[in-house]
Design a protein around this motif. Structure first.
Motif, PDB file in Angstrom:
ATOM      1  N   THR A 187       0.794  -1.266   0.084  1.00 46.14           N
ATOM      2  CA  THR A 187       0.081   0.046  -0.012  1.00 46.14           C
ATOM      3  C   THR A 187       0.885   1.122   0.105  1.00 46.14           C
ATOM      4  OG1 THR A 187      -1.671  -1.361   1.396  1.00 46.14           O
ATOM      5  CG2 THR A 187      -1.980   0.976   1.219  1.00 46.14           C
ATOM      6  N   GLY A 188       1.135   1.929  -1.246  1.00 47.29           N
ATOM      7  CA  GLY A 188       1.885   3.170  -1.322  1.00 47.29           C
ATOM      8  C   GLY A 188       3.219   2.782  -1.023  1.00 47.29           C
ATOM      9  N   ASN A 189       3.801   3.277  -0.034  1.00 53.50           N
ATOM     10  CA  ASN A 189       5.340   2.913   0.078  1.00 53.50           C
ATOM     11  C   ASN A 189       5.624   1.751   1.232  1.00 53.50           C
ATOM     12  OD1 ASN A 189       6.188   5.280  -1.590  1.00 53.50           O
ATOM     13  ND2 ASN A 189       6.136   6.671   0.009  1.00 53.50           N
ATOM     14  N   THR A 190       4.548   1.422   1.704  1.00 51.72           N
ATOM     15  CA  THR A 190       4.367   0.305   2.880  1.00 51.72           C
ATOM     16  C   THR A 190       4.251  -1.156   2.440  1.00 51.72           C
ATOM     17  OG1 THR A 190       4.056   2.151   4.379  1.00 51.72           O
ATOM     18  CG2 THR A 190       3.886  -0.020   5.210  1.00 51.72           C
TER      19      THR A 190
ATOM     20  N   VAL B 145      12.486 -12.792   5.014  1.00 58.68           N
ATOM     21  CA  VAL B 145      12.220 -12.463   6.174  1.00 58.68           C
ATOM     22  C   VAL B 145      12.892 -13.791   7.131  1.00 58.68           C
ATOM     23  CG1 VAL B 145      10.525 -12.334   7.897  1.00 58.68           C
ATOM     24  CG2 VAL B 145       9.870 -11.465   5.691  1.00 58.68           C
ATOM     25  N   ALA B 146      13.228 -13.487   8.201  1.00 58.65           N
ATOM     26  CA  ALA B 146      14.141 -14.298   8.956  1.00 58.65           C
ATOM     27  C   ALA B 146      13.580 -14.193  10.653  1.00 58.65           C
ATOM     28  CB  ALA B 146      15.599 -14.385   9.256  1.00 58.65           C
ATOM     29  N   ASN B 147      13.104 -15.426  10.999  1.00 60.28           N
ATOM     30  CA  ASN B 147      12.748 -15.589  12.439  1.00 60.28           C
ATOM     31  C   ASN B 147      14.106 -15.672  13.234  1.00 60.28           C
ATOM     32  OD1 ASN B 147      11.568 -15.979  15.080  1.00 60.28           O
ATOM     33  ND2 ASN B 147      10.100 -17.375  14.220  1.00 60.28           N
ATOM     34  N   GLU B 148      14.353 -14.874  14.047  1.00 56.18           N
ATOM     35  CA  GLU B 148      15.442 -14.962  14.976  1.00 56.18           C
ATOM     36  C   GLU B 148      15.676 -15.246  16.300  1.00 56.18           C
ATOM     37  OE1 GLU B 148      18.148 -11.832  13.354  1.00 56.18           O
ATOM     38  OE2 GLU B 148      18.820 -13.068  11.996  1.00 56.18           O
ATOM     39  N   SER B 149      14.181 -15.769  16.620  1.00 57.72           N
ATOM     40  CA  SER B 149      14.164 -15.850  18.113  1.00 57.72           C
ATOM     41  C   SER B 149      14.818 -17.385  18.244  1.00 57.72           C
ATOM     42  CB  SER B 149      12.707 -16.094  18.300  1.00 57.72           C
ATOM     43  OG  SER B 149      12.025 -17.181  17.809  1.00 57.72           O
ATOM     44  N   ASN B 150      15.035 -17.505  19.597  1.00 51.43           N
ATOM     45  CA  ASN B 150      15.658 -18.757  19.922  1.00 51.43           C
ATOM     46  C   ASN B 150      14.442 -19.708  20.734  1.00 51.43           C
ATOM     47  OD1 ASN B 150      14.981 -17.827  22.602  1.00 51.43           O
ATOM     48  ND2 ASN B 150      17.027 -17.368  23.117  1.00 51.43           N
ATOM     49  N   ASN B 151      13.305 -19.105  20.709  1.00 46.46           N
ATOM     50  CA  ASN B 151      11.820 -19.972  21.363  1.00 46.46           C
ATOM     51  C   ASN B 151      12.086 -20.566  22.560  1.00 46.46           C
ATOM     52  OD1 ASN B 151      10.793 -19.534  18.683  1.00 46.46           O
ATOM     53  ND2 ASN B 151      11.071 -21.730  18.026  1.00 46.46           N
ATOM     54  N   ASP B 152      13.146 -19.973  23.384  1.00 46.26           N
ATOM     55  CA  ASP B 152      13.314 -20.198  24.905  1.00 46.26           C
ATOM     56  C   ASP B 152      11.932 -19.676  25.495  1.00 46.26           C
ATOM     57  OD1 ASP B 152      15.598 -21.791  24.193  1.00 46.26           O
ATOM     58  OD2 ASP B 152      16.948 -20.118  25.152  1.00 46.26           O
ATOM     59  N   GLY B 153      11.171 -20.401  26.201  1.00 44.04           N
ATOM     60  CA  GLY B 153      10.392 -20.048  27.231  1.00 44.04           C
ATOM     61  C   GLY B 153       9.112 -19.274  26.377  1.00 44.04           C
ATOM     62  N   CYS B 154       8.975 -19.767  25.298  1.00 41.87           N
ATOM     63  CA  CYS B 154       7.523 -19.199  24.860  1.00 41.87           C
ATOM     64  C   CYS B 154       7.062 -20.202  23.624  1.00 41.87           C
ATOM     65  CB  CYS B 154       8.033 -17.867  24.086  1.00 41.87           C
ATOM     66  SG  CYS B 154       8.418 -18.302  22.134  1.00 41.87           S
ATOM     67  N   ASP B 155       5.689 -19.880  23.703  1.00 39.35           N
ATOM     68  CA  ASP B 155       5.178 -20.807  22.610  1.00 39.35           C
ATOM     69  C   ASP B 155       4.895 -20.060  21.220  1.00 39.35           C
ATOM     70  OD1 ASP B 155       3.380 -22.730  21.543  1.00 39.35           O
ATOM     71  OD2 ASP B 155       1.450 -22.046  22.586  1.00 39.35           O
ATOM     72  N   PRO B 156       5.757 -20.284  20.334  1.00 42.27           N
ATOM     73  CA  PRO B 156       5.661 -19.851  18.814  1.00 42.27           C
ATOM     74  C   PRO B 156       4.481 -19.887  18.088  1.00 42.27           C
ATOM     75  CG  PRO B 156       6.868 -21.525  18.899  1.00 42.27           C
ATOM     76  CD  PRO B 156       6.564 -21.686  20.529  1.00 42.27           C
ATOM     77  N   LYS B 157       3.332 -19.445  18.534  1.00 38.30           N
ATOM     78  CA  LYS B 157       2.253 -19.176  17.790  1.00 38.30           C
ATOM     79  C   LYS B 157       1.661 -17.933  17.487  1.00 38.30           C
ATOM     80  CE  LYS B 157       0.884 -23.929  19.225  1.00 38.30           C
ATOM     81  NZ  LYS B 157      -0.159 -24.571  20.010  1.00 38.30           N
ATOM     82  N   GLY B 158       2.520 -16.932  17.511  1.00 34.35           N
ATOM     83  CA  GLY B 158       2.216 -15.699  17.716  1.00 34.35           C
ATOM     84  C   GLY B 158       1.870 -15.150  16.153  1.00 34.35           C
ATOM     85  N   SER B 159       1.115 -14.052  15.968  1.00 36.33           N
ATOM     86  CA  SER B 159       0.750 -13.678  14.573  1.00 36.33           C
ATOM     87  C   SER B 159       0.939 -12.445  14.577  1.00 36.33           C
ATOM     88  CB  SER B 159      -0.568 -13.659  14.106  1.00 36.33           C
ATOM     89  OG  SER B 159      -0.973 -15.175  13.945  1.00 36.33           O
ATOM     90  N   TYR B 160       1.931 -11.796  13.594  1.00 34.95           N
ATOM     91  CA  TYR B 160       2.390 -10.465  13.659  1.00 34.95           C
ATOM     92  C   TYR B 160       2.279  -9.784  12.193  1.00 34.95           C
ATOM     93  CZ  TYR B 160       4.225 -12.124  18.031  1.00 34.95           C
ATOM     94  OH  TYR B 160       4.452 -12.988  19.019  1.00 34.95           O
ATOM     95  N   THR B 161       2.124  -8.403  12.140  1.00 31.32           N
ATOM     96  CA  THR B 161       2.352  -7.933  10.673  1.00 31.32           C
ATOM     97  C   THR B 161       3.583  -6.892  10.860  1.00 31.32           C
ATOM     98  OG1 THR B 161       0.017  -7.978  10.369  1.00 31.32           O
ATOM     99  CG2 THR B 161       1.307  -6.144   9.158  1.00 31.32           C
ATOM    100  N   LEU B 162       4.610  -7.049  10.079  1.00 32.26           N
ATOM    101  CA  LEU B 162       5.745  -6.527   9.767  1.00 32.26           C
ATOM    102  C   LEU B 162       5.631  -5.474   8.828  1.00 32.26           C
ATOM    103  CD1 LEU B 162       8.215  -9.554   9.361  1.00 32.26           C
ATOM    104  CD2 LEU B 162       7.322  -8.479  11.798  1.00 32.26           C
ATOM    105  N   GLN B 163       6.170  -4.245   9.191  1.00 33.05           N
ATOM    106  CA  GLN B 163       5.891  -2.959   8.069  1.00 33.05           C
ATOM    107  C   GLN B 163       7.312  -2.821   7.663  1.00 33.05           C
ATOM    108  OE1 GLN B 163       2.739  -1.650   7.420  1.00 33.05           O
ATOM    109  NE2 GLN B 163       1.841  -2.985   8.999  1.00 33.05           N
ATOM    110  N   VAL B 164       7.350  -2.557   6.269  1.00 35.61           N
ATOM    111  CA  VAL B 164       8.472  -2.545   5.675  1.00 35.61           C
ATOM    112  C   VAL B 164       8.522  -1.128   4.684  1.00 35.61           C
ATOM    113  CG1 VAL B 164      10.482  -3.261   4.097  1.00 35.61           C
ATOM    114  CG2 VAL B 164       9.208  -4.862   5.439  1.00 35.61           C
ATOM    115  N   ASP B 165       8.985  -0.093   5.170  1.00 34.40           N
ATOM    116  CA  ASP B 165       9.218   1.293   4.226  1.00 34.40           C
ATOM    117  C   ASP B 165       9.889   1.131   3.075  1.00 34.40           C
ATOM    118  OD1 ASP B 165       9.228   3.755   3.156  1.00 34.40           O
ATOM    119  OD2 ASP B 165       9.363   4.762   5.092  1.00 34.40           O
ATOM    120  N   LEU B 166       9.337   0.727   1.856  1.00 34.89           N
ATOM    121  CA  LEU B 166      10.097   0.509   0.767  1.00 34.89           C
ATOM    122  C   LEU B 166      10.852   1.850   0.176  1.00 34.89           C
ATOM    123  CD1 LEU B 166       7.565  -1.753  -1.384  1.00 34.89           C
ATOM    124  CD2 LEU B 166       9.792  -2.464  -0.007  1.00 34.89           C
ATOM    125  N   LYS B 167      10.286   2.969   0.553  1.00 38.12           N
ATOM    126  CA  LYS B 167      11.129   4.172   0.157  1.00 38.12           C
ATOM    127  C   LYS B 167      12.431   4.245   0.813  1.00 38.12           C
ATOM    128  CE  LYS B 167       9.907   7.826  -2.405  1.00 38.12           C
ATOM    129  NZ  LYS B 167       9.752   7.589  -3.797  1.00 38.12           N
TER     130      LYS B 167
END
Length: 159
Positions: free
Chosen positions: A64-67, A101-123
């Motif tokens: 969307t636009g520059n994002t 896109v890389a997931n650089e978590s170590n997954n220590d002590g969490c349940d890796p089931k989260g959902s996220y939206t990453l924003q990249v400013d292409l400009k």
């Protein structure tokens, strides 16, 4: 004799055309081959072939636009994800850029089931001389061989 002259003239024209078609002002767009940016991109792209990255999914991308919004599923937090551009603009029509896109978590002590939206400013990535909506953007999953592409019209496809 005429054929030789035509071939020579054609080669000269082709050489001149290729020189004129090169954009010598894009030197700031491409990183040095040994730069950290390009090194991280290459490292992640190689490791995904062996499924060595922390697993996650990219269900959708939206330009969307520059994002560029990249939806990711898996991981413990949005901060665990890193989006890397290889620093190259492919001179095609339309022009193309590649991100991973890389997931650089170590997954220590969490349940890796989260959902996220990453924003990249292409400009910010490609600079002010370019319009991000004129590009095709390929987004690669750093944990497995799975790519999505969004074209300049906003259509998304899987590769």
């Amino acid at each position: 004799m005429k054929k030789i002259r035509l071939v020579g003239t054609g080669m000269l024209l082709l050489s001149l055309l290729s020189f004129v078609a090169c954009d010598h002002n894009n030197q700031n767009v491409k990183p040095d081959p040994g730069s950290e940016l390009n090194g991280d991109y290459e490292r992640i792209m190689k490791s995904r072939a062996d499924s060595r990255g922390v697993p996650f999914e990219i269900p959708n991308i939206v330009l969307t636009g520059n994002t560029l919004a990249i939806d990711v599923k898996g991981g413990c937090s949005a901060d665990d994800f890193k989006t890397i551009w290889n620093g190259e603009i492919l001179e095609s029509y339309p022009q193309q850029i590649n991100l991973v896109v890389a997931n650089e978590s170590n997954n220590d002590g969490c349940d890796p089931k989260g959902s996220y939206t990453l924003q990249v400013d292409l400009k910010k990535l490609i600079g002010d001389s370019f319009n991000p909506t004129d590009f095709v953007v390929r987004v690669s999953n750093g944990s497995k061989v799975a790519d999505k592409v969004v074209d300049e019209k906003g259509s998304v496809s899987n590769l």
